[in-house]
Scaffold this motif. Structure first.
Motif, PDB file in Angstrom:
ATOM      1  N   LEU A 127       0.829  -1.203   0.000  1.00  0.00           N
ATOM      2  CA  LEU A 127       0.000   0.000   0.000  1.00  0.00           C
ATOM      3  C   LEU A 127       0.867   1.260   0.000  1.00  0.00           C
ATOM      4  CD1 LEU A 127      -3.031  -0.727   2.365  1.00  0.00           C
ATOM      5  CD2 LEU A 127      -2.900  -0.825  -0.128  1.00  0.00           C
ATOM      6  N   SER A 128       2.033   1.179   0.636  1.00  0.00           N
ATOM      7  CA  SER A 128       2.940   2.329   0.622  1.00  0.00           C
ATOM      8  C   SER A 128       3.435   2.615  -0.789  1.00  0.00           C
ATOM      9  CB  SER A 128       4.130   2.070   1.553  1.00  0.00           C
ATOM     10  OG  SER A 128       4.844   0.907   1.147  1.00  0.00           O
ATOM     11  N   LEU A 129       3.536   1.566  -1.614  1.00  0.00           N
ATOM     12  CA  LEU A 129       3.937   1.767  -3.013  1.00  0.00           C
ATOM     13  C   LEU A 129       2.868   2.548  -3.768  1.00  0.00           C
ATOM     14  CD1 LEU A 129       5.877   1.281  -5.337  1.00  0.00           C
ATOM     15  CD2 LEU A 129       4.832  -0.960  -5.680  1.00  0.00           C
ATOM     16  N   LEU A 130       1.601   2.236  -3.510  1.00  0.00           N
ATOM     17  CA  LEU A 130       0.517   3.009  -4.128  1.00  0.00           C
ATOM     18  C   LEU A 130       0.577   4.464  -3.693  1.00  0.00           C
ATOM     19  CD1 LEU A 130      -2.742   0.833  -4.051  1.00  0.00           C
ATOM     20  CD2 LEU A 130      -1.313   1.432  -6.003  1.00  0.00           C
ATOM     21  N   ALA A 131       0.852   4.690  -2.417  1.00  0.00           N
ATOM     22  CA  ALA A 131       0.946   6.064  -1.922  1.00  0.00           C
ATOM     23  C   ALA A 131       2.097   6.808  -2.588  1.00  0.00           C
ATOM     24  CB  ALA A 131       1.133   6.066  -0.400  1.00  0.00           C
ATOM     25  N   THR A 132       3.221   6.121  -2.775  1.00  0.00           N
ATOM     26  CA  THR A 132       4.372   6.741  -3.436  1.00  0.00           C
ATOM     27  C   THR A 132       4.064   7.093  -4.884  1.00  0.00           C
ATOM     28  OG1 THR A 132       5.898   5.514  -2.013  1.00  0.00           O
ATOM     29  CG2 THR A 132       6.792   6.419  -4.052  1.00  0.00           C
ATOM     30  N   ILE A 133       3.414   6.166  -5.597  1.00  0.00           N
ATOM     31  CA  ILE A 133       3.048   6.432  -6.990  1.00  0.00           C
ATOM     32  C   ILE A 133       2.081   7.604  -7.070  1.00  0.00           C
ATOM     33  CG2 ILE A 133       1.823   5.490  -8.997  1.00  0.00           C
ATOM     34  CD1 ILE A 133       2.943   2.745  -8.255  1.00  0.00           C
ATOM     35  N   GLY A 134       1.104   7.621  -6.173  1.00  0.00           N
ATOM     36  CA  GLY A 134       0.116   8.696  -6.190  1.00  0.00           C
ATOM     37  C   GLY A 134       0.693  10.061  -5.878  1.00  0.00           C
TER      38      GLY A 134
END
Length: 228
Positions: A127-134
């Protein structure tokens, strides 16, 4: 079809740095959607398994028999199943050695809290990867846009009779980078928020189960010690 050809032409005519930015954003978008699909499957499965286990747990099944059945599955237990087996295993172990019900309950609750922490970590994985991409994709796209527009105006300044037709393709190809950045970021942000809420709900349901199961074990532990 013409729009697709136009996009390809704009990409091919872009500068090397803008091309690299576009390719990076495309990779981030693909990665984001892969994480979105994978997390959706994991969270939906965890939600269904939690409901299924709760229904069975409260159906009046013998807890010792349920524990033996789940223990025979080895590492395939997840979610509430893992919380239950961790707590019940420690309860049975301490029942043989502990001298007080309080010691039994402390050990059982500690085992369930450790299992809870590990399960939540699994649910929050990537989920942290999604936050980074966003959070980073729009800025990466903006960087490509600024660089492309800068090159377009530098080229425009090198000619004497400048027209809008000369600078428009350069600006258009630069703006595509911003559009791609938003295309990668928006789904990532939406699903990060959605999945974070799902994880929080699952964690709350796990915590509630621990409390309810602890109450059952508490009554049993003190009943056994008082009966000895």
């Amino acid at each position: 079809m013409s729009a697709e050809i136009s996009f390809i032409n704009l990409f091919l005519e872009a500068s090397l740095l803008v091309k690299l930015v576009m390719l990076m954003l495309l990779l981030l978008s693909i990665t984001g959607w892969a994480v979105i699909i994978q997390r959706r499957n994991v969270l939906n499965s965890a939600t269904a398994n939690a409901k299924k286990f709760e229904d069975r747990f409260w159906s009046g099944v013998d807890l010792s028999r349920l524990y033996q059945e789940l223990s025979s599955r080895g590492d395939r237990n997840t979610g509430m199943e893992l919380l239950f087996t961790a707590g019940f295993k420690e309860y049975m172990r301490l029942s043989q050695t502990a001298t007080s019900g309080g010691a039994i309950m402390d050990g059982s609750q500690r085992a369930m809290r450790v299992a809870l922490s590990r399960e939540v970590d699994k649910l929050e994985s990537n989920l942290s990867l999604l936050a980074t991409i966003g959070s980073t994709s729009p800025y990466i796209g903006l960087f490509g846009t600024v660089w492309g527009i800068m090159n377009a105006f530098i080229a425009l300044g090198a000619v004497q009779n400048a027209t809008l037709n000369m600078v428009a393709p350069g600006i258009a190809e630069a703006l595509i980078a911003t559009a791609m950045g938003l295309f990668a970021a928006i789904p990532a942000v939406i699903f990060f928020n959605r999945y974070s809420t799902k994880v929080e709900k699952l964690e709350n349901s796990y915590i509630n189960f621990i409390e309810e199961f602890s109450s059952i074990l508490h009554r049993q532990a003190f009943s056994d010690k008082e009966g000895r």
